[in-house]
Design an enzyme around this catalytic site. Sequence first.
Site, PDB file in Angstrom:
ATOM      1  N   CYS A  47       1.023  -1.443   0.128  1.00 39.99           N
ATOM      2  CA  CYS A  47       0.111   0.156  -0.193  1.00 39.99           C
ATOM      3  C   CYS A  47       1.016   1.333   0.252  1.00 39.99           C
ATOM      4  O   CYS A  47       1.999   1.394   1.034  1.00 39.99           O
ATOM      5  CB  CYS A  47      -0.331  -0.126   1.068  1.00 39.99           C
ATOM      6  SG  CYS A  47      -2.136   1.177   1.539  1.00 39.99           S
ATOM      7  N   CYS A  50       0.246   3.393   3.546  1.00 39.49           N
ATOM      8  CA  CYS A  50       1.255   2.794   4.944  1.00 39.49           C
ATOM      9  C   CYS A  50       1.760   1.707   4.612  1.00 39.49           C
ATOM     10  O   CYS A  50       2.538   0.985   5.966  1.00 39.49           O
ATOM     11  CB  CYS A  50      -0.229   2.415   6.125  1.00 39.49           C
ATOM     12  SG  CYS A  50      -0.842   0.285   5.193  1.00 39.49           S
ATOM     13  N   CYS A  96      -7.369  -0.917   1.672  1.00 41.10           N
ATOM     14  CA  CYS A  96      -6.449  -1.599   2.378  1.00 41.10           C
ATOM     15  C   CYS A  96      -7.262  -1.664   4.996  1.00 41.10           C
ATOM     16  O   CYS A  96      -7.864  -1.023   4.609  1.00 41.10           O
ATOM     17  CB  CYS A  96      -5.208  -0.452   2.852  1.00 41.10           C
ATOM     18  SG  CYS A  96      -3.660  -0.616   3.740  1.00 41.10           S
ATOM     19  N   CYS A  99      -5.404   0.541   6.074  1.00 43.43           N
ATOM     20  CA  CYS A  99      -5.394   2.039   6.779  1.00 43.43           C
ATOM     21  C   CYS A  99      -6.065   2.830   5.899  1.00 43.43           C
ATOM     22  O   CYS A  99      -6.997   4.147   5.795  1.00 43.43           O
ATOM     23  CB  CYS A  99      -4.170   2.849   5.893  1.00 43.43           C
ATOM     24  SG  CYS A  99      -4.418   2.986   4.128  1.00 43.43           S
ATOM     25  N   CYS A 119      -8.467  -5.795  -8.980  1.00 39.49           N
ATOM     26  CA  CYS A 119      -8.152  -5.141 -10.173  1.00 39.49           C
ATOM     27  C   CYS A 119      -8.339  -3.877  -9.314  1.00 39.49           C
ATOM     28  O   CYS A 119      -9.079  -2.598  -8.913  1.00 39.49           O
ATOM     29  CB  CYS A 119      -9.695  -4.486 -10.947  1.00 39.49           C
ATOM     30  SG  CYS A 119      -9.877  -3.545 -12.419  1.00 39.49           S
TER      31      CYS A 119
END
Length: 131
Positions: A47, A50, A96, A99, A119
Amino acid sequence: MDKLQKTLEEWKEMLDPAQYSVCRLKGTERPFSGKYNDTKTAGVYHCICCNEALFDSTTKFDSGCGWPSFYAPLEGSAVVEVRDVSHGMIRTEVVCARCDAHLGHVFPDGPPPTGLRYCINSVCLELVPRE
């Protein structure tokens, strides 16, 4: 996993405009424009907000849709699926787990073994290559 929470202002200060628009405001990058769409490099996608590990390159496939596609997230709770009824459609948003960054959507038209296509917007990811 500890949740990471910041205000929108804090996110705006740490992300570039494209990252902020997609990750925090649930935007979408243009198809075929992302840096990871055609990437074949082995590694783990994290991510951008984070640094949580989200997807392994071994699950990445060419779906032809214009965004990086994976048939599964990393084992455990790397991502959370959320019902999305925006834009007059019913879809499943992928965020995510650490976060709550918007990553993209998951669709039931992927390859075996899961039949799923995650996707994901390139701008939400950072690829850490395998050594």
